[in-house]
Design a protein around this motif. Structure first.
Motif, mmCIF file in Angstrom:
data_model
loop_
_atom_site.group_PDB
_atom_site.id
_atom_site.type_symbol
_atom_site.label_atom_id
_atom_site.label_comp_id
_atom_site.label_asym_id
_atom_site.label_seq_id
_atom_site.Cartn_x
_atom_site.Cartn_y
_atom_site.Cartn_z
ATOM 1 N N LEU A 1 17.190 -27.770 5.809
ATOM 2 C CA LEU A 1 18.360 -28.739 5.253
ATOM 3 C C LEU A 1 19.654 -28.633 6.091
ATOM 4 C CD1 LEU A 1 17.717 -28.717 1.430
ATOM 5 C CD2 LEU A 1 16.947 -30.378 3.291
ATOM 6 N N ILE A 2 19.876 -27.339 6.349
ATOM 7 C CA ILE A 2 21.114 -26.963 7.025
ATOM 8 C C ILE A 2 21.091 -27.406 8.683
ATOM 9 C CG2 ILE A 2 22.652 -25.046 8.213
ATOM 10 C CD1 ILE A 2 21.792 -23.362 5.609
ATOM 11 N N ASP A 3 19.841 -27.280 9.064
ATOM 12 C CA ASP A 3 19.743 -27.844 10.342
ATOM 13 C C ASP A 3 19.895 -29.501 10.355
ATOM 14 O OD1 ASP A 3 19.079 -25.340 11.049
ATOM 15 O OD2 ASP A 3 16.695 -25.474 10.865
ATOM 16 N N GLU A 4 19.350 -29.984 9.597
ATOM 17 C CA GLU A 4 19.451 -31.504 9.578
ATOM 18 C C GLU A 4 21.130 -31.856 9.226
ATOM 19 O OE1 GLU A 4 16.237 -32.575 6.847
ATOM 20 O OE2 GLU A 4 14.875 -31.857 8.012
ATOM 21 N N GLY A 5 21.924 -30.801 8.746
ATOM 22 C CA GLY A 5 23.254 -31.280 8.365
ATOM 23 C C GLY A 5 23.452 -31.907 6.924
ATOM 24 N N LYS A 6 22.119 -31.682 6.286
ATOM 25 C CA LYS A 6 22.315 -32.177 4.825
ATOM 26 C C LYS A 6 23.022 -31.214 4.031
ATOM 27 C CE LYS A 6 18.116 -34.843 5.436
ATOM 28 N NZ LYS A 6 16.751 -35.025 5.021
ATOM 29 N N ILE A 7 23.052 -29.856 4.054
ATOM 30 C CA ILE A 7 23.883 -28.989 3.152
ATOM 31 C C ILE A 7 24.538 -28.023 4.242
ATOM 32 C CG2 ILE A 7 22.387 -29.497 1.468
ATOM 33 C CD1 ILE A 7 21.052 -26.498 1.868
ATOM 34 N N THR A 8 25.421 -27.329 3.343
ATOM 35 C CA THR A 8 26.068 -25.915 4.123
ATOM 36 C C THR A 8 25.387 -24.788 3.974
ATOM 37 O OG1 THR A 8 27.778 -25.610 2.563
ATOM 38 C CG2 THR A 8 28.292 -27.497 3.867
ATOM 39 N N PRO A 9 25.819 -23.983 4.638
ATOM 40 C CA PRO A 9 25.413 -22.426 4.263
ATOM 41 C C PRO A 9 25.560 -22.105 3.007
ATOM 42 C CG PRO A 9 25.983 -22.702 6.772
ATOM 43 C CD PRO A 9 26.265 -23.857 6.181
ATOM 44 N N ALA A 10 26.987 -22.544 2.668
ATOM 45 C CA ALA A 10 27.363 -22.085 1.454
ATOM 46 C C ALA A 10 26.636 -22.690 0.177
ATOM 47 C CB ALA A 10 28.775 -22.193 1.155
ATOM 48 N N GLN A 11 26.176 -23.914 0.384
ATOM 49 C CA GLN A 11 25.403 -24.590 -0.659
ATOM 50 C C GLN A 11 23.839 -24.146 -0.437
ATOM 51 O OE1 GLN A 11 25.973 -28.438 1.197
ATOM 52 N NE2 GLN A 11 27.384 -29.221 -0.422
ATOM 53 N N ALA A 12 23.344 -23.738 0.604
ATOM 54 C CA ALA A 12 22.152 -23.128 0.503
ATOM 55 C C ALA A 12 22.081 -21.811 -0.357
ATOM 56 C CB ALA A 12 21.864 -22.725 1.985
ATOM 57 N N ALA A 13 22.957 -21.172 -0.234
ATOM 58 C CA ALA A 13 23.162 -19.827 -1.014
ATOM 59 C C ALA A 13 22.975 -19.831 -2.441
ATOM 60 C CB ALA A 13 24.375 -19.055 -0.660
ATOM 61 N N VAL A 14 23.110 -21.164 -3.011
ATOM 62 C CA VAL A 14 23.083 -21.202 -4.431
ATOM 63 C C VAL A 14 21.986 -22.620 -4.699
ATOM 64 C CG1 VAL A 14 25.255 -20.335 -4.877
ATOM 65 C CG2 VAL A 14 25.054 -22.848 -4.416
ATOM 66 N N HIS A 15 21.371 -22.912 -3.562
ATOM 67 C CA HIS A 15 20.534 -24.020 -3.726
ATOM 68 C C HIS A 15 19.517 -23.688 -4.655
ATOM 69 C CE1 HIS A 15 17.810 -27.376 -2.835
ATOM 70 N NE2 HIS A 15 18.889 -27.995 -2.214
ATOM 71 N N PRO A 16 18.874 -24.488 -5.793
ATOM 72 C CA PRO A 16 17.665 -24.337 -6.541
ATOM 73 C C PRO A 16 16.488 -24.150 -5.993
ATOM 74 C CG PRO A 16 18.307 -26.592 -6.706
ATOM 75 C CD PRO A 16 19.492 -25.986 -5.682
ATOM 76 N N HIS A 17 16.299 -24.647 -4.686
ATOM 77 C CA HIS A 17 15.074 -24.291 -4.036
ATOM 78 C C HIS A 17 15.126 -23.222 -2.781
ATOM 79 C CE1 HIS A 17 13.276 -27.269 -6.225
ATOM 80 N NE2 HIS A 17 14.230 -28.317 -5.778
ATOM 81 N N ARG A 18 16.264 -22.467 -2.841
ATOM 82 C CA ARG A 18 16.559 -21.548 -1.749
ATOM 83 C C ARG A 18 15.318 -20.485 -1.635
ATOM 84 N NH1 ARG A 18 19.684 -20.425 -6.010
ATOM 85 N NH2 ARG A 18 19.608 -18.240 -6.748
ATOM 86 N N SER A 19 14.566 -20.633 -2.342
ATOM 87 C CA SER A 19 13.072 -19.543 -2.453
ATOM 88 C C SER A 19 12.059 -20.197 -1.441
ATOM 89 C CB SER A 19 12.875 -19.001 -3.733
ATOM 90 O OG SER A 19 13.984 -18.288 -4.207
ATOM 91 N N LEU A 20 12.117 -21.372 -1.242
ATOM 92 C CA LEU A 20 11.139 -21.941 -0.541
ATOM 93 C C LEU A 20 10.900 -21.576 0.929
ATOM 94 C CD1 LEU A 20 11.177 -25.815 -1.664
ATOM 95 C CD2 LEU A 20 9.359 -24.485 -2.009
ATOM 96 N N ILE A 21 9.816 -21.044 1.040
ATOM 97 C CA ILE A 21 9.540 -20.407 2.511
ATOM 98 C C ILE A 21 8.475 -21.294 3.169
ATOM 99 C CG2 ILE A 21 7.775 -18.752 1.614
ATOM 100 C CD1 ILE A 21 8.944 -16.892 3.812
ATOM 101 N N LEU A 22 8.814 -21.616 4.712
ATOM 102 C CA LEU A 22 7.998 -22.731 5.212
ATOM 103 C C LEU A 22 6.662 -22.039 6.027
ATOM 104 C CD1 LEU A 22 10.694 -25.040 6.918
ATOM 105 C CD2 LEU A 22 9.444 -25.233 4.482
ATOM 106 N N LYS A 23 6.991 -20.715 6.650
ATOM 107 C CA LYS A 23 6.029 -19.993 7.391
ATOM 108 C C LYS A 23 5.828 -18.722 7.089
ATOM 109 C CE LYS A 23 7.509 -21.517 11.392
ATOM 110 N NZ LYS A 23 7.419 -21.769 12.881
ATOM 111 N N VAL A 24 4.501 -18.129 7.001
ATOM 112 C CA VAL A 24 4.454 -16.660 6.531
ATOM 113 C C VAL A 24 3.139 -16.262 7.298
ATOM 114 C CG1 VAL A 24 5.923 -16.404 4.666
ATOM 115 C CG2 VAL A 24 3.296 -17.094 4.238
ATOM 116 N N LEU A 25 2.604 -14.984 7.322
ATOM 117 C CA LEU A 25 1.182 -14.538 7.569
ATOM 118 C C LEU A 25 0.486 -14.592 6.266
ATOM 119 C CD1 LEU A 25 1.760 -11.639 9.860
ATOM 120 C CD2 LEU A 25 1.545 -13.951 10.539
ATOM 121 N N ASN A 26 -0.459 -15.459 6.157
ATOM 122 C CA ASN A 26 -1.177 -15.252 4.955
ATOM 123 C C ASN A 26 -2.607 -15.618 5.022
ATOM 124 O OD1 ASN A 26 -1.234 -18.086 5.739
ATOM 125 N ND2 ASN A 26 -0.397 -19.001 3.746
#
Length: 318
Positions: free
Chosen positions: A139-164
């Protein structure tokens, strides 16, 4: 040609009941792995990746070889996770970040997947080396939110890529030229999410590496400590045979968890213990962290040209 001073620190934090982070540091490698999966054994996943790194650690001759080696470590770690899940379906859902670098005396070969982070402190200036594979970062990369908003975003724990253990995954790779006095740090989001860059830079600059790591972790703990906290630091020094011969150091879940072998009994986190065959020096730590597994995509073996990227999808972690 340079050598590497290093240290590693991992702790459970204020809230978690066990440590699902792991780390590894040596004269030729620095790594943090942050497990996810809760009852599905995130501590096992992070231990698999850090232990594989320790087992495969060796000095490479050039940048291309470093990237090939670290890509191979990730691929073998992922294959081990797949095999463990196939033998014991209660492990389905575990996964781990992988954020670290190999060092050959002249360059760092970085590899990264997930939301653990790498930082470089050079000439008093702190720079983030990695790009989070997270929903809020997109969302930051797309310009939709700021880093400050990301720090408190309700979905900040969504992770896109891992080893699984899934067949496809796509880490980022990069080469970094080393300079005398550089400090390079890898950490789990239990630290980066609770310590701002200005404070981080000041603490990372503390002369004694062990004190720097302890103060960084302590600041994250004092600021809430709601997740496991793991930090691995390396400092580029003049070439020194004694530094080059120092034993590797494992921390976190890699010191606590026995990794099942083929045909072993089903995983039981309550009775898991460290395997007596673990070769590097270890510092036992407490445990802890719970997440769900997101689907991911698979890496190609990199060239020395730099990092790669590709689309990915996500599922929330707890």
């Amino acid at each position: 040609m340079f050598s590497l001073r290093f240290t590693a620190h991992s702790e459970v934090g204020r809230v978690r009941k066990n440590n699902q982070d792991a780390g590894y540091a040596s004269p030729t490698m620095l790594l943090v792995t942050d497990g996810m999966g809760g009852a599905a054994a995130g501590d096992l996943a992070s231990a698999v990746a850090s232990t594989e790194a320790a087992r495969s650690d060796a000095r490479a001759t050039d940048g291309e070889e470093m990237l090939e080696r670290i890509a191979g470590i990730m691929a073998r770690s992922n294959a081990k996770l797949s095999a463990l899940i196939e033998e014991d379906l209660q492990l389905d859902g575990m996964g781990t970040t992988f954020c670290g670098a190999m060092f050959n005396g002249e360059q760092f070969g970085l590899a990264h997947i997930g939301d653990s982070r790498g930082y470089l402190l050079r000439d008093g200036e702190l720079r983030q080396l990695t790009h989070d594979h997270s929903w809020v970062q997109s969302l930051i990369d797309e310009g939709k939110i700021t880093p400050a908003q990301a720090a408190v975003h309700p979905h900040r724990s969504l992770i896109l890529k891992v080893l699984n253990g899934q067949d496809l995954f796509d880490p980022d790779y990069e080469l970094l030229e080393a300079r005398l006095g550089d400090r390079i740090m890898f950490c789990s989001d239990g630290l980066s999410g609770l310590v701002d860059d200005e404070v981080m830079a000041g603490l990372l600059a503390i002369d004694d590496l062990d004190e720097a790591a302890a103060r960084l972790a302590g600041t994250a703990y004092d600021n809430g400590g709601h997740d496991n906290i793991t930090v691995v630091i390396g400092e580029v020094a003049d070439q020194d045979d004694e530094l080059d011969a120092a034993p590797g150091l494992l921390v976190g879940s890699a010191t606590e968890v026995e990794i099942p072998g083929p045909g072993s009994s089903p995983w039981n986190a309550a009775t898991a213990t460290i395997s007596p065959s673990t070769p590097p020096t270890t510092r036992p730590q407490a445990w802890g962290r719970t997440r769900m597994r997101p689907p991911v995509t698979r890496p190609r073996i990199p060239s020395a040209a730099g990092p790669g990227s590709s689309p990915s999808c996500s599922r929330p972690r707890s």
